[in-house]
Scaffold this motif. Sequence first.
Motif, PDB file in Angstrom:
ATOM      1  N   PHE A 212       6.970  18.734  -0.392  1.00 41.52           N
ATOM      2  CA  PHE A 212       5.943  17.950   0.284  1.00 41.52           C
ATOM      3  C   PHE A 212       6.547  17.026   1.341  1.00 41.52           C
ATOM      4  O   PHE A 212       7.697  16.593   1.228  1.00 41.52           O
ATOM      5  CB  PHE A 212       5.180  17.093  -0.734  1.00 41.52           C
ATOM      6  N   ASP A 213       5.702  16.697   2.325  1.00 35.25           N
ATOM      7  CA  ASP A 213       6.073  15.690   3.317  1.00 35.25           C
ATOM      8  C   ASP A 213       5.776  14.290   2.781  1.00 35.25           C
ATOM      9  O   ASP A 213       6.491  13.334   3.093  1.00 35.25           O
ATOM     10  CB  ASP A 213       5.257  15.890   4.603  1.00 35.25           C
ATOM     11  N   ILE A 214       4.690  14.203   2.029  1.00 36.12           N
ATOM     12  CA  ILE A 214       4.250  12.884   1.527  1.00 36.12           C
ATOM     13  C   ILE A 214       3.637  13.079   0.144  1.00 36.12           C
ATOM     14  O   ILE A 214       2.876  14.028  -0.071  1.00 36.12           O
ATOM     15  CB  ILE A 214       3.185  12.273   2.467  1.00 36.12           C
ATOM     16  N   VAL A 215       3.993  12.186  -0.781  1.00 37.66           N
ATOM     17  CA  VAL A 215       3.329  12.192  -2.090  1.00 37.66           C
ATOM     18  C   VAL A 215       2.712  10.813  -2.337  1.00 37.66           C
ATOM     19  O   VAL A 215       3.387   9.797  -2.213  1.00 37.66           O
ATOM     20  CB  VAL A 215       4.300  12.534  -3.239  1.00 37.66           C
ATOM     21  N   PHE A 216       1.446  10.813  -2.684  1.00 34.00           N
ATOM     22  CA  PHE A 216       0.775   9.604  -3.173  1.00 34.00           C
ATOM     23  C   PHE A 216       0.786   9.684  -4.701  1.00 34.00           C
ATOM     24  O   PHE A 216       0.202  10.606  -5.271  1.00 34.00           O
ATOM     25  CB  PHE A 216      -0.682   9.550  -2.680  1.00 34.00           C
ATOM     26  N   LEU A 217       1.470   8.738  -5.334  1.00 35.12           N
ATOM     27  CA  LEU A 217       1.559   8.692  -6.801  1.00 35.12           C
ATOM     28  C   LEU A 217       1.122   7.280  -7.188  1.00 35.12           C
ATOM     29  O   LEU A 217       1.943   6.422  -7.478  1.00 35.12           O
ATOM     30  CB  LEU A 217       3.021   8.960  -7.215  1.00 35.12           C
ATOM     31  N   ARG A 218      -0.178   7.040  -7.105  1.00 31.16           N
ATOM     32  CA  ARG A 218      -0.624   5.649  -7.153  1.00 31.16           C
ATOM     33  C   ARG A 218      -1.487   5.352  -8.380  1.00 31.16           C
ATOM     34  O   ARG A 218      -2.337   6.134  -8.785  1.00 31.16           O
ATOM     35  CB  ARG A 218      -1.425   5.333  -5.896  1.00 31.16           C
ATOM     36  N   ASN A 219      -1.226   4.200  -8.948  1.00 32.40           N
ATOM     37  CA  ASN A 219      -2.020   3.674 -10.053  1.00 32.40           C
ATOM     38  C   ASN A 219      -2.070   4.614 -11.248  1.00 32.40           C
ATOM     39  O   ASN A 219      -3.105   4.783 -11.889  1.00 32.40           O
ATOM     40  CB  ASN A 219      -3.434   3.320  -9.556  1.00 32.40           C
ATOM     41  N   VAL A 220      -0.935   5.227 -11.516  1.00 32.57           N
ATOM     42  CA  VAL A 220      -0.803   6.052 -12.714  1.00 32.57           C
ATOM     43  C   VAL A 220       0.491   5.674 -13.443  1.00 32.57           C
ATOM     44  O   VAL A 220       0.518   5.641 -14.671  1.00 32.57           O
ATOM     45  CB  VAL A 220      -0.869   7.569 -12.387  1.00 32.57           C
ATOM     46  N   LEU A 221       1.545   5.316 -12.694  1.00 31.81           N
ATOM     47  CA  LEU A 221       2.822   4.958 -13.337  1.00 31.81           C
ATOM     48  C   LEU A 221       2.646   3.743 -14.254  1.00 31.81           C
ATOM     49  O   LEU A 221       3.336   3.626 -15.259  1.00 31.81           O
ATOM     50  CB  LEU A 221       3.894   4.665 -12.281  1.00 31.81           C
TER      51      LEU A 221
END
Length: 285
Positions: A212-221
Amino acid sequence: MQLRTGELALMRQLALQLTGVALDESKGYLIETRLGAIAERLGCNNFNEFYFRTRYQADPKLLEEIVEAITTHETIFFRDGAPFEALQFKLLPEVIDARERMGQNKRLRIWSAACSTGQEPYSIGMVVHELLRSLDGWDVQILATDIAKPTLETAQRGVFAEHDVARSQKPLLMQKYLEKTPGGMRVVDSVRRLVQFRQLNLLEPFGAHGPFDIVFLRNVLIYFAAETRLDIARRVAGTLLPHGWLVVGAAENLLDAGPQFAPQTHCRATVYQPAVQPVAPAGRR
Ligand SMILES: C[S@@+](CC[C@H](N)C(=O)[O-])C[C@H]1O[C@@H](n2cnc3c(N)ncnc32)[C@H](O)[C@@H]1O
């Protein structure tokens, strides 16, 4: 159904095993209401019985229902604003340049990991649209994944209640990219077609997804214990192209994940470029 001595620990273990979500001691009420209702429907007399039923006789549909009940799906279009500004004015322009250098211009691969009901990947799609204007000749794919199947089905429908859409702080974009439909507001086809939804548990291997160029991994960690959080962040970083960016939630940081995760601030959002090693100070190279 009320939790008896020892049953809170058992239910926390169940949540951890199925999703990685570390429910703290204060979540007894949530367990009693959300899981208690399922346990009663199954005819279980207590949570102890429920635990063994789910562990040793559960059908996949029941496990899906439990996962849906354990997880929190709160989300909103353009949540927190800043990451989407960074996406439009810093991340995407740099990615497009990098892709051109790779001889793969007009291709973008973005992942919204833990996408909930879809507002995040659709917001990303709207930003891509805004930046590129015409998508003619572009090969854009936004992969949107989540562990919770009913939640993903809602995401895939792409129809949202008007009051949900009104919560977004980008009313002009909401007007432009959502249209009225009998059930509420529907994301327009030109954005929907950019997004593919898949079920994926972040605890498990990511398979052939990426790079991927960009990963949004938000409000789960935030829901995971430290070890799981770091393991997921590192494996997600491993799916990024050398120029790739990682975006986490406003309440999350990767300060304990090592020098690979040196935070950068762009448009007031904290973002990471984990494959690009920070330059050592002069004299120590
Ligand atoms: C609070 S929502 C975040 C949605 C969106 N990223 C945002 O920031 O608005 C958290 C999502 O994480 C998902 N989730 C929880 N544990 C997961 C796991 N182990 N694998 C994949 N998704 C998970 C939940 O189902 C939920 O939809």
